[in-house]
Design a protein around this motif. Structure first.
Motif, short mmCIF file in Angstrom:
data_model
loop_
_atom_site.label_atom_id
_atom_site.label_comp_id
_atom_site.label_asym_id
_atom_site.label_seq_id
_atom_site.Cartn_x
_atom_site.Cartn_y
_atom_site.Cartn_z
N ASP A 89 0.46 6.58 5.04
CA ASP A 89 1.91 5.95 4.48
C ASP A 89 0.66 4.07 4.04
OD1 ASP A 89 3.10 7.87 5.12
OD2 ASP A 89 4.56 6.50 5.98
N HIS A 107 -1.22 5.46 0.91
CA HIS A 107 -0.44 5.15 -0.53
C HIS A 107 -0.21 4.62 -1.20
CE1 HIS A 107 2.72 6.51 -2.27
NE2 HIS A 107 1.85 8.41 -2.39
N MET A 129 -4.48 10.79 -3.08
CA MET A 129 -4.10 10.98 -1.19
C MET A 129 -4.81 12.28 -1.29
SD MET A 129 -3.52 8.78 0.43
CE MET A 129 -2.50 9.62 1.63
N GLN A 130 -4.91 13.36 -2.47
CA GLN A 130 -5.38 14.64 -2.15
C GLN A 130 -6.69 14.51 -1.81
OE1 GLN A 130 -3.64 17.32 -4.96
NE2 GLN A 130 -1.06 17.42 -4.16
N TRP A 152 -8.00 13.73 1.40
CA TRP A 152 -7.96 14.48 2.12
C TRP A 152 -8.59 15.28 1.58
CZ3 TRP A 152 -6.18 15.24 6.71
CH2 TRP A 152 -7.21 16.60 6.79
N PRO A 158 6.49 6.91 1.62
CA PRO A 158 6.64 7.91 0.72
C PRO A 158 7.39 8.92 2.06
CG PRO A 158 4.29 7.47 1.42
CD PRO A 158 5.38 6.78 1.64
N GLN A 169 6.05 14.68 0.31
CA GLN A 169 5.44 14.03 -0.07
C GLN A 169 4.11 13.74 0.58
OE1 GLN A 169 6.07 10.28 -2.01
NE2 GLN A 169 5.24 9.24 -3.42
N ARG A 170 3.98 13.48 1.96
CA ARG A 170 3.27 14.16 2.83
C ARG A 170 2.44 15.09 2.78
NH1 ARG A 170 7.12 11.07 6.11
NH2 ARG A 170 6.69 7.96 5.98
N SER A 194 1.91 17.35 0.63
CA SER A 194 1.57 17.70 -0.63
C SER A 194 0.42 17.65 -0.57
CB SER A 194 2.22 17.59 -2.31
OG SER A 194 2.02 16.12 -1.85
N TRP A 195 0.10 15.80 0.41
CA TRP A 195 -1.26 15.70 -0.01
C TRP A 195 -2.24 16.31 1.04
CZ3 TRP A 195 0.29 10.02 2.18
CH2 TRP A 195 1.16 9.77 1.56
N ARG A 196 -1.65 17.28 1.71
CA ARG A 196 -3.02 18.27 2.32
C ARG A 196 -2.18 19.48 2.06
NH1 ARG A 196 -2.89 16.99 8.75
NH2 ARG A 196 -0.88 18.06 8.75
N SER A 197 -2.55 19.94 0.99
CA SER A 197 -1.41 21.71 0.16
C SER A 197 -2.46 21.99 0.73
CB SER A 197 -1.37 21.24 -0.80
OG SER A 197 -2.46 20.32 -1.58
#
Lengths: 183, 479
Positions: A22, A25, A43-44, A47, B29, B33-34, B36-39
């Motif tokens: 959080d 972000h 954020m993606q 990661w 978020p 949403q959270r 999706s960050w680690r998809s």
């Protein structure tokens, strides 16, 4: 040299990403301004970078690693965009007037009209979202989400007095951040 | 907490309560949403698990362990940026020599492989450790770290350095730099620096303002004797002080591009001397954030003025508000280098750079071989128990005071590339220089600063420091 044995890097990374997600972000969103939807993209990317390079980073250093990577990602994002999407936001937060207001914010009980100033809001937004996760979450929960000392104490399993101490430290860090502009 | 802190804290607390209702922070978020960050997590994990847990290259501590004693961090980590180009080219000479004088067999194969990897390998950060390097009576210990936003190869670094025109670099990849130096000028140093004992750390990133930490045990004896009042300033520095937020307009890469130099814009400054064997004082101001074209013109003008003069910056560097002021003493050369000397040096550097950046022609290789064969008397390649190949070169240049006892080691691991380059026995104090390559981002410019702040280091802005020093000098004058 004493080498710590390898830990479960994936578990540590997932835990830290969940804990600091959080805040990270918020860091992106506060700086991207109107382009806030890119915060999720970044954020993606963060990661993906962490998954490639941070599974062997000691757990205690993961938050720092993620913050550094986030700063780099943002810098790269701006380079690719050729211009900062947040030009106005940054200009507002970085001007002489913002600096003057920031100084007053930490040293003087400000009247209502000064508390409305956009320059101050932008500077405060950047300063809070640049704080480490623990301090940032504490300030946001207490001041912006209205959680009492008792509620925070119960939520994180410490005494109310300890919450007061941590809030004091968080304000001290915020005071420092307010006086120096950072992206 | 003292009363002042308490009052300031109470004010901030009050202001935060008041502003909270008026300020909109980014929204927290949601769960989806959270998520999706680690998809891409599953595929990433499959791809990385085996590598991450078995490949020590991903963490410096593990890398050190895997390499045995050669790569161990030296106790008190200190570092210097010091004659790097000289050392780099010397090491390159040795490496190239090893490659060229190999006469067949497995050793030659290994040497060639090591050198190819040295040239083409890519890294995120370069860490350099210097221990007991002594040049002209000045002993330097310390370490330095330079990081890049994206992986970079040594060929690219060299090409960048050779181009020399920062404005031409399309997208600088510089991320962060950090240094931590200890400089001690012993009795064998130049008279005006003897007695200096200084520790200096600093850092800069592509997006942060620079910081410098200074701690002085002693200033040069000459200054202390001639200006006793300086002792008051020494007291301030003896406890250590961090100069923070050194003003740089824009980001550091922009600032580097826009750097300009003003010559003689101060009434006290004299124009540079003509080449008439006289000495003159020259004041150089480096101002950041100025117009790039103007800067280029000023630099060209300055170069023209200094043509034929041997200049040495040997006096002092002053930082004033938005500019760094360098006071230099320019000695007009009694024996200026001849055009032949310049051409020879330039040709040698060009050849080395061509070779390291992969641009040397076959004809140049023959020429280089001739020049270098005399520089490395003995070269060997061996394999350690941990699988690392180590190329060792001795008897590099018996005529060179700095390199005559030096031994160069290049460690190479198959499948990973060159891990380090080490020079031992460097200079009269048998100093050591270790260059390591890392895949991790350079982080110490930020982390060390934060550690020092958390540890309670005294901090000041450049302006505050100037005021403090001014106050002390006035105090000394009135006594």
């Amino acid at each position: 040299m004493v080498i710590d044995p390898p830990t479960d890097g994936w578990a540590d990374l997932r835990r830290e990403f969940a804990r600091s997600g959080d805040a990270l972000h918020r860091y992106f969103a506060a700086r991207l301004g109107a382009d806030a939807s890119s915060a999720d993209d970044l954020m993606q990317q963060l990661w993906m970078q962490a998954a490639r390079g941070a599974t062997q980073v000691p757990a205690a250093e993961l938050e720092f690693w993620l913050r550094r990577a986030a700063r780099n990602l943002l810098a790269t994002h701006w380079r690719k965009q050729r211009t900062r999407a947040t030009t106005e936001l940054n200009a507002a937060a970085n001007g002489d007037e913002a600096t003057r207001l920031a100084q007053r914010f930490i040293s003087t009980a400000l009247p209502a009209d000064e508390l409305e100033r956009i320059e101050l809001h932008e500077r405060l937004k950047l300063a809070i979202t640049a704080l480490p996760t623990a301090e940032q979450e504490l300030l946001i929960r207490h001041y912006f989400e209205g959680a009492s000392h008792a509620a925070i104490a119960e939520a994180i399993g410490i005494s109310e007095r300890a919450v007061e101490g941590r809030l004091y430290r968080a304000r001290a860090l915020l005071r420092e951040r307010m006086t120096r502009y950072e992206t | 907490m003292n009363e002042h802190d308490h009052n300031e804290d109470a004010i901030l607390d009050r202001n935060l309560r008041e502003i909270a209702a008026k300020l909109t922070l980014p929204v927290r978020p949601g769960a989806a949403q959270r998520e999706s960050w680690r998809s891409g997590e599953r595929s990433m994990q499959r791809g990385n698990d085996a590598d991450a847990l078995t490949n020590p290259k991903h963490h410096p501590a593990l890398r050190s362990e895997s390499r045995g004693g050669l790569m161990q961090t030296k106790g008190d980590r200190r570092m210097a940026r010091f004659r790097l180009f000289t050392v780099g080219t010397a090491a390159a000479s040795v490496a190239i020599g090893a490659f060229l004088i190999g006469n067949g067999g497995p050793q030659t194969v290994h040497a060639a492989t090591i050198l190819r990897e040295f040239r083409t390998g890519t890294w995120r950060a370069v860490q350099i450790t210097i221990k007991d390097v002594d040049v002209d009576g000045i002993r330097v210990n310390g370490e330095m770290e330079v990081g890049f936003c994206e992986p970079i190869s040594i060929s690219e670094i060299i090409r960048t350095a050779r181009e020399g025109d920062l404005a031409e670099i399309p997208e600088p990849k510089f991320d962060a730099a950090y240094f931590d130096l200890s400089v001690v000028a012993g009795p064998g140093a130049e008279a005006d620096v003897v007695g200096l004992n200084l520790a200096v750390r600093g850092g800069v990133t592509a997006i942060d303002t620079p910081w410098v930490y200074l701690r002085a045990e002693s200033f040069p004896d000459e200054i202390m004797n001639e200006h006793p009042e300086v002792r008051l300033i020494l007291q301030m520095f003896s406890r250590g002080i961090m100069l923070d937020q050194i003003p740089i307009e824009g980001d550091i890469t922009e600032a580097l591009r826009d750097m300009s130099f003003d010559f003689g814009d101060d009434d006290e400054a004299a124009a540079p001397a003509a080449a008439d064997n006289a000495s003159a004082q020259l004041q150089v101001s480096a101002r950041v954030g100025a117009d790039g074209a103007q800067a280029a013109a000023e630099i060209a003008n300055a170069k023209a003025e200094l043509a034929g003069v041997q200049a040495e910056i040997q006096r002092e560097i002053r930082i004033e508000m938005d500019r760094a002021k360098i006071e230099a003493e320019v000695n007009a050369a009694a024996d200026p280098p001849t055009a032949e000397d310049d051409a020879k040096q330039e040709a040698m550097q060009k050849m080395l750079l061509d070779l390291l950046s992969g641009e040397a022609t076959p004809e140049q290789l023959d020429e280089i071989a001739e020049m270098i064969q005399a520089e490395a008397g003995h070269v060997s390649v061996s394999q350690r128990d941990d699988g690392t190949y180590v190329l060792i070169a001795r008897d590099i240049d018996k005529e060179d005071e700095m390199m005559k006892n030096a031994v160069v080691e290049i460690a190479y691991r198959q499948g990973e590339g060159v891990e380090s380059l080490r020079v031992v026995g460097f200079g009269p104090a048998n100093g050591e220089i270790l260059i390591r390559f890392s895949d991790l981002p350079a982080a110490r410019a930020v982390s060390v600063r934060q550690e020092m702040i958390d540890g309670g280091v005294q901090r000041a802005s450049v302006q505050e420091l100037m005021k403090m020093a001014e106050g002390m000098m006035k105090q000394a004058e009135t006594k």
